[in-house]
Design a protein around this motif. Structure first.
Motif, mmCIF file in Angstrom:
data_model
loop_
_atom_site.group_PDB
_atom_site.id
_atom_site.type_symbol
_atom_site.label_atom_id
_atom_site.label_comp_id
_atom_site.label_asym_id
_atom_site.label_seq_id
_atom_site.Cartn_x
_atom_site.Cartn_y
_atom_site.Cartn_z
ATOM 1 N N VAL A 1 0.838 -1.142 0.001
ATOM 2 C CA VAL A 1 -0.090 0.057 0.122
ATOM 3 C C VAL A 1 0.894 0.987 0.046
ATOM 4 O O VAL A 1 1.578 1.406 0.751
ATOM 5 N N PRO A 2 0.704 2.076 -0.951
ATOM 6 C CA PRO A 2 1.366 3.380 -1.012
ATOM 7 C C PRO A 2 1.147 4.193 0.340
ATOM 8 O O PRO A 2 0.049 4.331 0.538
ATOM 9 N N SER A 3 1.883 4.688 0.947
ATOM 10 C CA SER A 3 1.617 5.454 2.167
ATOM 11 C C SER A 3 1.184 6.777 1.766
ATOM 12 O O SER A 3 1.410 7.549 0.762
ATOM 13 N N TRP A 4 0.123 7.300 2.651
ATOM 14 C CA TRP A 4 -0.498 8.380 2.426
ATOM 15 C C TRP A 4 0.381 9.547 2.837
ATOM 16 O O TRP A 4 0.972 9.640 3.983
ATOM 17 N N ASP A 5 0.308 10.800 2.118
ATOM 18 C CA ASP A 5 1.276 11.890 2.510
ATOM 19 C C ASP A 5 0.866 12.833 3.550
ATOM 20 O O ASP A 5 1.452 13.703 3.820
ATOM 21 N N GLY A 6 -0.379 12.646 4.255
ATOM 22 C CA GLY A 6 -0.851 13.402 5.069
ATOM 23 C C GLY A 6 -1.761 14.655 4.327
ATOM 24 O O GLY A 6 -2.111 15.455 5.427
ATOM 25 N N ASN A 7 -1.801 14.895 3.113
ATOM 26 C CA ASN A 7 -2.523 15.934 2.435
ATOM 27 C C ASN A 7 -3.642 15.529 1.870
ATOM 28 O O ASN A 7 -3.748 14.539 1.174
ATOM 29 N N GLU A 8 -5.029 16.019 2.368
ATOM 30 C CA GLU A 8 -6.194 15.536 1.990
ATOM 31 C C GLU A 8 -6.427 15.689 0.303
ATOM 32 O O GLU A 8 -5.569 16.972 -0.058
ATOM 33 N N ILE A 9 -6.986 14.934 -0.411
ATOM 34 C CA ILE A 9 -6.886 15.300 -2.148
ATOM 35 C C ILE A 9 -8.412 15.581 -2.130
ATOM 36 O O ILE A 9 -9.336 14.797 -1.614
ATOM 37 N N LYS A 10 -8.640 16.437 -2.795
ATOM 38 C CA LYS A 10 -10.078 17.091 -2.911
ATOM 39 C C LYS A 10 -10.183 17.910 -4.126
ATOM 40 O O LYS A 10 -9.019 18.297 -4.693
ATOM 41 N N VAL A 11 -11.214 18.261 -4.878
ATOM 42 C CA VAL A 11 -11.352 19.166 -5.935
ATOM 43 C C VAL A 11 -11.083 20.683 -5.515
ATOM 44 O O VAL A 11 -11.922 20.942 -4.547
ATOM 45 N N THR A 12 -10.374 21.243 -6.145
ATOM 46 C CA THR A 12 -10.009 22.778 -5.748
ATOM 47 C C THR A 12 -9.985 23.223 -7.083
ATOM 48 O O THR A 12 -9.924 22.611 -8.287
ATOM 49 N N SER A 13 -9.629 24.592 -7.156
ATOM 50 C CA SER A 13 -9.400 25.509 -8.376
ATOM 51 C C SER A 13 -8.247 26.411 -8.049
ATOM 52 O O SER A 13 -8.312 27.104 -7.126
ATOM 53 N N PRO A 14 -6.967 26.371 -8.743
ATOM 54 C CA PRO A 14 -6.918 25.056 -9.827
ATOM 55 C C PRO A 14 -7.007 23.835 -9.147
ATOM 56 O O PRO A 14 -6.968 23.506 -8.125
ATOM 57 N N MET A 15 -7.065 22.907 -10.112
ATOM 58 C CA MET A 15 -7.326 21.449 -9.507
ATOM 59 C C MET A 15 -5.859 20.925 -9.324
ATOM 60 O O MET A 15 -4.818 21.262 -9.521
ATOM 61 N N MET A 16 -5.870 19.986 -8.230
ATOM 62 C CA MET A 16 -4.582 19.396 -7.511
ATOM 63 C C MET A 16 -4.089 18.481 -8.464
ATOM 64 O O MET A 16 -4.856 17.649 -9.163
ATOM 65 N N LYS A 17 -2.879 18.499 -8.660
ATOM 66 C CA LYS A 17 -2.076 17.722 -9.500
ATOM 67 C C LYS A 17 -0.978 16.926 -8.624
ATOM 68 O O LYS A 17 -0.120 17.489 -8.137
ATOM 69 N N SER A 18 -0.832 15.504 -8.625
ATOM 70 C CA SER A 18 0.322 14.934 -8.145
ATOM 71 C C SER A 18 0.608 13.713 -8.541
ATOM 72 O O SER A 18 -0.418 12.893 -9.107
ATOM 73 N N ASP A 19 1.744 13.183 -8.164
ATOM 74 C CA ASP A 19 1.827 11.569 -8.616
ATOM 75 C C ASP A 19 0.963 10.652 -7.330
ATOM 76 O O ASP A 19 0.424 9.533 -7.907
ATOM 77 N N GLN A 20 0.507 11.095 -6.394
ATOM 78 C CA GLN A 20 -0.284 10.434 -5.343
ATOM 79 C C GLN A 20 -1.473 10.103 -6.096
ATOM 80 O O GLN A 20 -2.405 9.234 -5.804
ATOM 81 N N ILE A 21 -2.089 11.406 -6.884
ATOM 82 C CA ILE A 21 -3.348 11.279 -7.251
ATOM 83 C C ILE A 21 -3.175 10.308 -8.546
ATOM 84 O O ILE A 21 -4.390 9.273 -8.766
ATOM 85 N N LYS A 22 -2.385 10.318 -9.106
ATOM 86 C CA LYS A 22 -2.140 9.492 -10.398
ATOM 87 C C LYS A 22 -2.158 7.945 -9.667
ATOM 88 O O LYS A 22 -2.720 7.101 -10.295
ATOM 89 N N LEU A 23 -1.492 7.545 -8.612
ATOM 90 C CA LEU A 23 -1.515 6.478 -8.147
ATOM 91 C C LEU A 23 -3.145 5.900 -7.819
ATOM 92 O O LEU A 23 -3.462 4.947 -7.841
ATOM 93 N N LEU A 24 -3.642 6.969 -7.094
ATOM 94 C CA LEU A 24 -4.979 6.792 -6.590
ATOM 95 C C LEU A 24 -5.836 6.400 -7.845
ATOM 96 O O LEU A 24 -6.909 5.330 -7.882
ATOM 97 N N GLN A 25 -5.586 7.224 -9.132
ATOM 98 C CA GLN A 25 -6.654 6.978 -10.213
ATOM 99 C C GLN A 25 -6.304 5.488 -10.669
ATOM 100 O O GLN A 25 -7.498 4.993 -11.338
ATOM 101 N N GLU A 26 -5.159 5.096 -10.689
ATOM 102 C CA GLU A 26 -4.803 3.812 -11.338
ATOM 103 C C GLU A 26 -5.591 2.732 -10.490
ATOM 104 O O GLU A 26 -5.925 1.897 -10.861
ATOM 105 N N LYS A 27 -5.505 3.106 -9.203
ATOM 106 C CA LYS A 27 -5.944 1.962 -8.237
ATOM 107 C C LYS A 27 -7.349 1.932 -8.514
ATOM 108 O O LYS A 27 -8.266 0.672 -8.376
ATOM 109 N N LEU A 28 -8.078 3.167 -8.763
ATOM 110 C CA LEU A 28 -9.845 3.107 -8.985
ATOM 111 C C LEU A 28 -10.065 2.727 -10.386
ATOM 112 O O LEU A 28 -11.224 2.604 -10.556
ATOM 113 N N GLY A 29 -9.024 2.527 -11.281
ATOM 114 C CA GLY A 29 -9.286 2.233 -12.640
ATOM 115 C C GLY A 29 -9.723 3.162 -13.522
ATOM 116 O O GLY A 29 -10.573 2.728 -14.320
#
Length: 75
Positions: free
Chosen positions: A1-29
């Motif tokens: 399990v990739p460890s959570w970096d302590g930062n909430e991920i949510k819809v923001t403006s501008p939108m959040m972008k990170s490698d953590q989000i990419k891992l999450l998206q891959e896991k969600l398919g």
């Protein structure tokens, strides 16, 4: 399990972008562009609902750990 970096991920403006989000998206398919928008939030809400977590679309430690602990495949 990739460890959570302590930062909430949510819809923001501008939108959040990170490698953590990419891992999450891959896991969600879903499309893994690393940008957390409404499509990602809706997939997270569905996963939260499935695991009896309040479906907020916000990824906190509980949501992160639950999604990555689940070994099933999204259909």
């Amino acid at each position: 399990v990739p460890s959570w970096d302590g930062n909430e991920i949510k819809v923001t403006s501008p939108m959040m972008k990170s490698d953590q989000i990419k891992l999450l998206q891959e896991k969600l398919g879903i499309g893994a562009d690393g940008i957390y928008g409404n499509g990602s939030a809706n997939a997270v809400k569905a996963a939260q609902w499935e695991h009896q977590i309040e479906p907020t679309g916000v990824v906190d430690k509980l949501t992160w750990d639950t999604i990555f602990a689940y070994q099933g495949v999204k259909e």
